[in-house]
Design an enzyme around this catalytic site. Sequence first.
Site, mmCIF file in Angstrom:
data_model
loop_
_atom_site.group_PDB
_atom_site.id
_atom_site.type_symbol
_atom_site.label_atom_id
_atom_site.label_comp_id
_atom_site.label_asym_id
_atom_site.label_seq_id
_atom_site.Cartn_x
_atom_site.Cartn_y
_atom_site.Cartn_z
ATOM 1 N N HIS A 178 -1.880 0.948 -9.624
ATOM 2 C CA HIS A 178 -2.251 0.108 -8.762
ATOM 3 C C HIS A 178 -3.333 -1.047 -9.293
ATOM 4 C CE1 HIS A 178 -4.316 0.087 -4.325
ATOM 5 N NE2 HIS A 178 -4.234 -1.440 -4.758
ATOM 6 N N GLU A 227 -3.184 8.403 -3.592
ATOM 7 C CA GLU A 227 -3.557 7.730 -4.746
ATOM 8 C C GLU A 227 -4.920 8.026 -5.236
ATOM 9 O OE1 GLU A 227 -4.021 2.963 -5.002
ATOM 10 O OE2 GLU A 227 -1.949 3.653 -4.962
ATOM 11 N N ARG A 265 0.844 -1.092 -0.078
ATOM 12 C CA ARG A 265 -0.081 0.018 -0.098
ATOM 13 C C ARG A 265 1.029 1.059 -0.065
ATOM 14 N NH1 ARG A 265 -3.321 -3.026 -1.462
ATOM 15 N NH2 ARG A 265 -5.731 -3.253 -0.568
#
Length: 318
Positions: free
Chosen positions: A273, A254, A226
Amino acid sequence: MPQLRRPLVVAVPTEDLREALASVPATDVVVWDLSGEPPRPDLDVVVVPYMSDPTALTALEGLRPLLVQSQSIGYEGVSAVLPAGLTFSNAAGVHETSTAELAIGLMIASQRRLPALIRAQADHRWAHAASLSLADSRVLVVGQGGVGRAVVSRLRPFEVDVVRVAATHREDAEGVVWAVGELPGLLPDADVVVLAVPLNASTVGLVNREFLATMRPGALLVNVARGQVVVTEDLVEAVRAGQIRAALDVVDPEPLPPEHALWDLDEVLLTPHVGGHSAAMRPRVVALLRRQLDALSAGAPPHNVVIPARTTTPPAGA
């Protein structure tokens, strides 16, 4: 849990998933993406839209499904907003293979200078030059959950020296698993450091200025965990200084704003991602949902429960 005597009512976020589950016996499948009013009040299973913000779960207030099923492995932020009394399962087993596959791809692409070679191709330049390799390198894999183990198993055939790191020190059939607290002694000898840890209080900001300064000069940091595991400002500073390189599938913030410095750093390879979002995802999600429906229909506990039902909803930030 008693065996159900009526069809299970399942809400899925897409028509594609509804069609995939239409043949499951004794099941009524409806489409609901958690926006707007629920299609009916008697939902037994609610499948959360992929990559949705946890706040979408507030739409479940007042409903009493047997299970809330995520399509992701991570579940950070869910506890703070999941209504009381609801059980939440993650998608362990769905994304590990694809995420590990991307991690290997990022390592190879960075070590073999593929971004520079692609740019040379666009310029019609024959840019022959030596590069680093994955073979004969030492790769530190930080995190030994499903993704970390999948990365390790895929690294073995590449003739690398794999060093495994987890929360605690232990030994198993494959040798030593080092503790996160022992990283300062391991980082200086690693050519590649792969992050595959869950996001929690102990891993937020794990990779900071001190961590990056301890890494071998020119080493590669790969993040498929993450974004918040890495202090972004410290990473930008370290890459600009020529201290390390980075290959990142996740970042903080993000999505990455267009003006962010990470976009323009030559020694940074970015993917948006997409670690688990491959052709392997849909059939594995469907297989997981079928297993869940079989279990619930039989009165058995659901699989992959990460947040059991509780009587009160924790305050935001808990």
